[in-house]
Design a protein around this motif. Structure first.
Motif, PDB file in Angstrom:
ATOM      1  N   ASP A  22      36.578  49.394  42.372  1.00  0.00           N
ATOM      2  CA  ASP A  22      35.856  48.883  41.204  1.00  0.00           C
ATOM      3  C   ASP A  22      35.667  49.979  40.158  1.00  0.00           C
ATOM      4  O   ASP A  22      35.732  49.712  38.948  1.00  0.00           O
ATOM      5  CB  ASP A  22      34.489  48.327  41.617  1.00  0.00           C
ATOM      6  N   LEU A  23      35.438  51.204  40.603  1.00  0.00           N
ATOM      7  CA  LEU A  23      35.273  52.317  39.670  1.00  0.00           C
ATOM      8  C   LEU A  23      36.562  52.544  38.879  1.00  0.00           C
ATOM      9  O   LEU A  23      36.531  52.688  37.644  1.00  0.00           O
ATOM     10  CB  LEU A  23      34.894  53.589  40.432  1.00  0.00           C
ATOM     11  N   ALA A  24      37.703  52.588  39.576  1.00  0.00           N
ATOM     12  CA  ALA A  24      38.982  52.788  38.891  1.00  0.00           C
ATOM     13  C   ALA A  24      39.266  51.647  37.929  1.00  0.00           C
ATOM     14  O   ALA A  24      39.767  51.851  36.820  1.00  0.00           O
ATOM     15  CB  ALA A  24      40.102  52.906  39.920  1.00  0.00           C
ATOM     16  N   ARG A  25      38.926  50.427  38.341  1.00  0.00           N
ATOM     17  CA  ARG A  25      39.147  49.272  37.467  1.00  0.00           C
ATOM     18  C   ARG A  25      38.231  49.348  36.243  1.00  0.00           C
ATOM     19  O   ARG A  25      38.644  49.019  35.135  1.00  0.00           O
ATOM     20  CB  ARG A  25      38.902  47.980  38.250  1.00  0.00           C
ATOM     21  N   GLY A  26      36.990  49.792  36.436  1.00  0.00           N
ATOM     22  CA  GLY A  26      36.079  49.947  35.305  1.00  0.00           C
ATOM     23  C   GLY A  26      36.578  50.988  34.317  1.00  0.00           C
ATOM     24  O   GLY A  26      36.507  50.790  33.094  1.00  0.00           O
ATOM     25  N   LEU A  27      37.086  52.110  34.822  1.00  0.00           N
ATOM     26  CA  LEU A  27      37.664  53.127  33.949  1.00  0.00           C
ATOM     27  C   LEU A  27      38.855  52.580  33.178  1.00  0.00           C
ATOM     28  O   LEU A  27      39.018  52.854  31.974  1.00  0.00           O
ATOM     29  CB  LEU A  27      38.097  54.336  34.781  1.00  0.00           C
ATOM     30  N   ALA A  28      39.704  51.811  33.869  1.00  0.00           N
ATOM     31  CA  ALA A  28      40.882  51.232  33.215  1.00  0.00           C
ATOM     32  C   ALA A  28      40.477  50.263  32.110  1.00  0.00           C
ATOM     33  O   ALA A  28      41.085  50.241  31.031  1.00  0.00           O
ATOM     34  CB  ALA A  28      41.755  50.524  34.254  1.00  0.00           C
ATOM     35  N   LEU A  29      39.449  49.470  32.358  1.00  0.00           N
ATOM     36  CA  LEU A  29      38.996  48.520  31.344  1.00  0.00           C
ATOM     37  C   LEU A  29      38.429  49.235  30.126  1.00  0.00           C
ATOM     38  O   LEU A  29      38.666  48.828  28.984  1.00  0.00           O
ATOM     39  CB  LEU A  29      37.951  47.592  31.951  1.00  0.00           C
ATOM     40  N   ALA A 283      27.370  51.798  36.406  1.00  0.00           N
ATOM     41  CA  ALA A 283      27.711  50.965  35.251  1.00  0.00           C
ATOM     42  C   ALA A 283      29.207  50.662  35.225  1.00  0.00           C
ATOM     43  O   ALA A 283      29.622  49.519  34.990  1.00  0.00           O
ATOM     44  CB  ALA A 283      27.284  51.662  33.962  1.00  0.00           C
ATOM     45  N   LEU A 284      30.029  51.691  35.478  1.00  0.00           N
ATOM     46  CA  LEU A 284      31.476  51.473  35.512  1.00  0.00           C
ATOM     47  C   LEU A 284      31.876  50.617  36.710  1.00  0.00           C
ATOM     48  O   LEU A 284      32.780  49.787  36.612  1.00  0.00           O
ATOM     49  CB  LEU A 284      32.211  52.815  35.559  1.00  0.00           C
ATOM     50  N   ILE A 285      31.212  50.811  37.828  1.00  0.00           N
ATOM     51  CA  ILE A 285      31.510  50.022  39.024  1.00  0.00           C
ATOM     52  C   ILE A 285      31.177  48.552  38.779  1.00  0.00           C
ATOM     53  O   ILE A 285      31.939  47.654  39.156  1.00  0.00           O
ATOM     54  CB  ILE A 285      30.744  50.577  40.243  1.00  0.00           C
ATOM     55  N   ALA A 286      30.034  48.294  38.133  1.00  0.00           N
ATOM     56  CA  ALA A 286      29.666  46.917  37.807  1.00  0.00           C
ATOM     57  C   ALA A 286      30.700  46.288  36.879  1.00  0.00           C
ATOM     58  O   ALA A 286      31.066  45.112  37.033  1.00  0.00           O
ATOM     59  CB  ALA A 286      28.289  46.887  37.158  1.00  0.00           C
ATOM     60  N   THR A 287      31.197  47.069  35.916  1.00  0.00           N
ATOM     61  CA  THR A 287      32.223  46.567  34.995  1.00  0.00           C
ATOM     62  C   THR A 287      33.505  46.230  35.741  1.00  0.00           C
ATOM     63  O   THR A 287      34.109  45.174  35.525  1.00  0.00           O
ATOM     64  CB  THR A 287      32.510  47.613  33.905  1.00  0.00           C
ATOM     65  N   ALA A 294      34.855  41.283  31.932  1.00  0.00           N
ATOM     66  CA  ALA A 294      34.895  42.458  31.059  1.00  0.00           C
ATOM     67  C   ALA A 294      36.076  42.392  30.102  1.00  0.00           C
ATOM     68  O   ALA A 294      35.961  42.759  28.923  1.00  0.00           O
ATOM     69  CB  ALA A 294      34.970  43.726  31.908  1.00  0.00           C
ATOM     70  N   TYR A 295      37.221  41.918  30.583  1.00  0.00           N
ATOM     71  CA  TYR A 295      38.414  41.808  29.744  1.00  0.00           C
ATOM     72  C   TYR A 295      38.167  40.842  28.583  1.00  0.00           C
ATOM     73  O   TYR A 295      38.480  41.134  27.424  1.00  0.00           O
ATOM     74  CB  TYR A 295      39.586  41.332  30.585  1.00  0.00           C
TER      75      TYR A 295
END
Length: 359
Positions: A22-29, A283-287, A294-295
Motif C-alpha cells: 500500500d505504501l508503494a502504491r500510495g507513492l506511485a499515485l 497517510a500514504l498507506i491509506a492512499t 485516489a486515482y
C-alpha cells in the motif's frame, strides 16, 4: 487400555498484510500526479531545481509501479483463496474497469490507464493458472519483444485505422487499437509489467533476504540499463537505435528495462521498511489502500482545480508548484479522511459489489 487421540483440526495460518504494498502504491499515485500537471510561467518559464527533477524522473515510472503492484495484489488474493480472485469476479472487475476507463477517455481524461488495467484483469483468470515458466516467458516477450513490436506500429497504423473507416466497427477498432498498440499504455508491452507483478506476488515477500536481493537487483538493472545506453551512444530518432530510448512512456527497451529496475527497487524498499518507519507514513498507506478512489480523486483535482482554476490565472512558476503540492496533499488528505470513515474506499466498495460472485 488404548488411548485415542483426536486429530487436530486444520489450522489456516493467515500471513499479515504487507503494508509496504500500500505504501508503494500510495507513492506511485502521488508521483502519477506529476504526469498530468503542466507547469509553465506567464512567460513560458518551466519548473527548475528539485521540483523539475521530480517531474522529470517520475515521467512514465509511477504508472509502471502501479501496474506491477496490480499483478502483485492479484497473486496475493489468489493465494489467499479470496472470492475476489474467482474467474467470474475477475472478469466482471475487468469489464467494469474497461468501461470506466473508456468513459473517462471519451470525456475528461485522455490518458486513462483504467481500460488497460481492466484488460489485464480480463486476462487474469488465465494468468493466475499459468506456470512460473509460462509467466516468465510472457513477461520477457512483452518487456523485450514489445518495444520491437512498437517500432513496427507506424508502418501498419494507417492500414489498421483505414480497415474499419466509415463502418460501424470504426470506434471499436480504434479503441482496441489504442489499448493494444498506440495509446499511452500499449498492452503489447504493458502486460509484461502486470505479469512481472504476478511473479513477484508468488514469491515469499516476507523473507527479508529475498526482499534485499530484490532491491539490489532493481538498482543494478536500472544503473546497468543507463550505462549500456550511454556506451552504445544513446538513442536515435529512427531505426533500431530508437530501442535505446529511456525517456518516460517511450515504450522502448531502454526505458522498459530501466523503469522495471526502478519499480523493483522501489517496491522492495517499501516492503523492507521497519514498522517504526511505516507507522509514520500512514497517510500514504491509506492512499495506497484505496487506489481506485485516489486515482479518480486526482483526476477530479487536476481537471477541476488545476486545469480550469490555476493554469488560466497566469501564476508564477513557484505559485503553481505550491498549488500542485497542495493538490497532491488534498488527494492524500481526502483518502485519510475516507479511511477513518470506512476502511475501504467508496470506489472500491462499488467495484467489489460489481465483482462479487453471484450466490
Amino acid at each position: 487400555m488404548t488411548t485415542t487421540v483426536a486429530p487436530r483440526a486444520a489450522v489456516t495460518v493467515r500471513r499479515p498484510r504487507i503494508v509496504g504494498i500500500d505504501l508503494a502504491r500510495g507513492l506511485a499515485l502521488a508521483a502519477m500526479c506529476t504526469q498530468h500537471v503542466f507547469i509553465e510561467g506567464p512567460r513560458g518559464e518551466p519548473s527548475t531545481g528539485w521540483v523539475a527533477w521530480v517531474f522529470r524522473e517520475s515521467a512514465g515510472r509511477a504508472s509502471v509501479v502501479f501496474f506491477v503492484l496490480s499483478g502483485v495484489s492479484l497473486a496475493l488474493i489468489t493465494a489467499g483463496g479470496s472470492r475476489s480472485a474467482e474467474p467470474a469476479a475477475l472478469r466482471r472487475r475487468g469489464l467494469a474497469l474497461v468501461g470506466l476507463g473508456l468513459a473517462l477517455t471519451g470525456t475528461v481524461w485522455e490518458a486513462s490507464i483504467l481500460q488497460h488495467y481492466g484488460l489485464a484483469f480480463l486476462l487474469a483468470p488465465w494468468l493466475v493458472r499459468a506456470s512460473q515458466r509460462m509467466l516468465s516467458a510472457l513477461t520477457a516477450a512483452a518487456l523485450l519483444g514489445g518495444p520491437v513490436a512498437l517500432l513496427a506500429v507506424p508502418r501498419v497504423d494507417g492500414a489498421v485505422v483505414d480497415a474499419a473507416d466509415g463502418t460501424v466497427l470504426d470506434p471499436v477498432v480504434e479503441a482496441v487499437w489504442d489499448v493494444l498498440a498506440v495509446g499511452h499504455y500499449p498492452m503489447v508491452l504493458w502486460i509484461g509489467f502486470f505479469t512481472a507483478g504476478v511473479l513477484l506476488g508468488r514469491s515469499d515477500l516476507h523473507r527479508r533476504a529475498f526482499v534485499g536481493r530484490l532491491v539490489g537487483a532493481g538498482v543494478v538493472v536500472a544503473l546497468a540499463a543507463g550505462l549500456v545506453v550511454t556506451l552504445l551512444g544513446g538513442p536515435a530518432e529512427d531505426g533500431w537505435r530508437r530501442l535505446l530510448e529511456t525517456e518516460g512512456h517511450s515504450g522502448m527497451a531502454g526505458w522498459t528495462i530501466q523503469t522495471g529496475g526502478v519499480a523493483l527497487a522501489l517496491f522492495g524498499i517499501a516492503i523492507a521498511l521497519p514498522a517504526s518507519v511505516t507507522a509514520r507514513l500512514g497517510a500514504l498507506i491509506a492512499t495506497g489502500s484505496m487506489s481506485l478512489t485516489a486515482y479518480l480523486l486526482h483526476i477530479a483535482l487536476v481537471v477541476g482545480v488545476f486545469e480550469f482554476g490555476v493554469a488560466p490565472l497566469g501564476w508564477s512558476v513557484i505559485a503553481q508548484e505550491v498549488a500542485f503540492f497542495a493538490l497532491v496533499g488534498s488527494m492524500i488528505a481526502c483518502c485519510v479522511g475516507l479511511a477513518r470513515w470506512h476502511r475501504v474506499g467508496p470506489a472500491e466498495r462499488v467495484m467489489k459489489r460489481i465483482a462479487s460472485p453471484r450466490v
